[in-house]
Design an enzyme around this catalytic site. Structure first.
Site, PDB file in Angstrom:
ATOM      1  N   GLY A   2       1.926  -0.115  -2.238  1.00  0.00           N
ATOM      2  CA  GLY A   2       1.445   1.015  -3.022  1.00  0.00           C
ATOM      3  C   GLY A   2       0.487   1.926  -2.274  1.00  0.00           C
ATOM      4  O   GLY A   2       0.069   1.658  -1.143  1.00  0.00           O
ATOM      5  N   HIS A   3       0.119   3.017  -2.938  1.00  0.00           N
ATOM      6  CA  HIS A   3      -0.742   4.018  -2.301  1.00  0.00           C
ATOM      7  C   HIS A   3      -2.130   3.479  -1.995  1.00  0.00           C
ATOM      8  O   HIS A   3      -2.696   2.682  -2.732  1.00  0.00           O
ATOM      9  CB  HIS A   3      -0.835   5.298  -3.155  1.00  0.00           C
ATOM     10  CG  HIS A   3      -1.328   5.073  -4.555  1.00  0.00           C
ATOM     11  ND1 HIS A   3      -0.732   5.650  -5.643  1.00  0.00           N
ATOM     12  CD2 HIS A   3      -2.344   4.337  -5.044  1.00  0.00           C
ATOM     13  CE1 HIS A   3      -1.379   5.299  -6.747  1.00  0.00           C
ATOM     14  NE2 HIS A   3      -2.356   4.504  -6.386  1.00  0.00           N
ATOM     15  N   ASN A   4      -2.669   3.923  -0.854  1.00  0.00           N
ATOM     16  CA  ASN A   4      -4.019   3.573  -0.389  1.00  0.00           C
ATOM     17  C   ASN A   4      -4.215   2.086  -0.104  1.00  0.00           C
ATOM     18  O   ASN A   4      -5.347   1.614   0.026  1.00  0.00           O
ATOM     19  CB  ASN A   4      -5.087   4.055  -1.374  1.00  0.00           C
ATOM     20  CG  ASN A   4      -5.200   5.561  -1.400  1.00  0.00           C
ATOM     21  OD1 ASN A   4      -4.579   6.216  -2.249  1.00  0.00           O
ATOM     22  ND2 ASN A   4      -5.964   6.124  -0.484  1.00  0.00           N
TER      23      ASN A   4
END
Length: 351
Positions: free
Chosen positions: A247-249
């Site tokens: 997922g993001h970050n």
């Protein structure tokens, strides 16, 4: 079974490559193939890396077998080379033969589209059929981009990378040197971000990037989301299996192993040398410390300390989980004993 036409390794080359020594048998020819013990022929190299295959070892027709030091039986036929780690040594032989099989041919295929301002040396890069490389991208020397791959605007790819067919590197994302992307993998897809406003899920723009450091490998059909802002980072030497969702970050440290069908939710982080087995789920905004191991189908819902093995859902130390499973297995007998004791107590009280 794999055989390489026109390529052959001698016994001397195999021992030098693997650091092994001949403990039995005589070499009659060179070796052109690689095969499992039960499929190998006299031209093949094989290995004994697991005691489960010892019966296959005793009957193998391989020309050369890599064995650990504890083996004392050497059936007639093969040459036996003792090595510290047969599986790793076999991998070195595979790499040597496959490197000979794969030839790097620099140049740009006529059907590829490469924007005019892309920075690369066409004499030192291989760009195959139907590849798209968009404006502002940078491609390092020795990199091969196979058929149908797409490189987005201002993406940066380091030296000696291998981008397999139909992989996608979206805009502004960055790859270090010697990165491998298997077919269908996607770097920089939008993070899964929405806000519920006025009765509907409104998309939150994802304007960050993904950074893959040196020697990262990304499996087939794996997706690594771009950060909402800032960077999603995969650390040096980390190997990600097929069908993984990052997922993001998310920040993953150096030399981690992330196995198939695992999902890591946004803004979580893994330390260095973390092993994540198949079908693990990691919730968002958590940290897993260095050298932790998550066994298959573990569900992580809180931060985890390093240097431990975890299992279960929710994750807990594997030894505690095993005790619970053992106790649960005894539960039917305990319930039966309880009912018997209860009946005796009731009979005693009724007298």
């Amino acid at each position: 079974m794999m055989q390489v036409v026109g390529v052959e390794l001698s016994l001397e080359e195999v021992t030098k490559l693997t650091g092994g020594r001949v403990v039995a048998g005589e070499s009659k020819n060179g070796y052109r193939g690689l095969a499992a013990l039960n499929e190998a022929t006299a031209n093949d190299v094989s290995f004994l890396g697991n005691e489960k295959y010892y019966d296959d070892y005793l009957r193998t027709n391989a020309g050369l077998v890599l064995v650990p030091s504890k083996v004392k039986e050497f059936p007639e036929g093969p040459v036996y080379v003792e090595v510290e780690n047969p599986s790793y040594a076999f991998g070195l032989v595979v790499k040597k033969l496959s490197a000979k099989m794969r030839s790097f041919k620099p140049g740009v295929h006529p059907t590829a589209y490469v924007a005019e301002d892309v920075r690369y040396n066409p004499e030192k890069v291989s760009i195959k059929a139907n590849v798209v490389v968009e404006s502002g991208a940078v491609i390092g020397d020795g990199t091969e981009i196979q058929a149908g791959a797409v490189i987005g605007e201002y993406a940066k790819i380091g030296k000696d990378c291998l981008i397999y067919s139909n992989a996608t590197i979206r805009e502004y994302c960055e790859l270090g040197d010697r990165v491998i992307m298997q077919p269908g993998s996607v770097i920089g897809s939008d993070g899964y971000g929405y806000e519920f406003v006025d009765g509907a899920h409104q998309k939150v723009d994802q304007v960050g990037i993904v950074v893959l450091e040196n020697d990262v490998e990304v499996g087939a059909n794996t997706t690594i989301d771009r950060a909402r802002f800032g960077k999603t980072v995969i650390g040096e030497g980390t190997k990600i299996d097929n069908l993984v969702q990052i997922g993001h970050n998310v920040v993953i440290g150096k030399h981690c192993l992330v196995i198939a069908l695992t999902g890591v939710a946004g803004s979580s982080s893994l330390g260095n040398y973390v092993t994540v087995a198949a079908q693990v789920g990691i919730a968002g905004h958590l940290h897993i410390a260095d050298k932790a191991t998550l066994m298959a189908r573990t569900g992580v819902m809180k931060d985890l300390e390093g240097d431990q093995i975890y299992w279960g859902n929710p994750a807990r130390p594997a030894k505690d989980q095993l005790r619970s499973i053992a106790a649960l297995a005894r539960l039917p007998k305990l319930m039966s004993d309880f009912r018997s004791l209860k009946k005796k107590v009731e009979e005693t009280e009724s007298e």
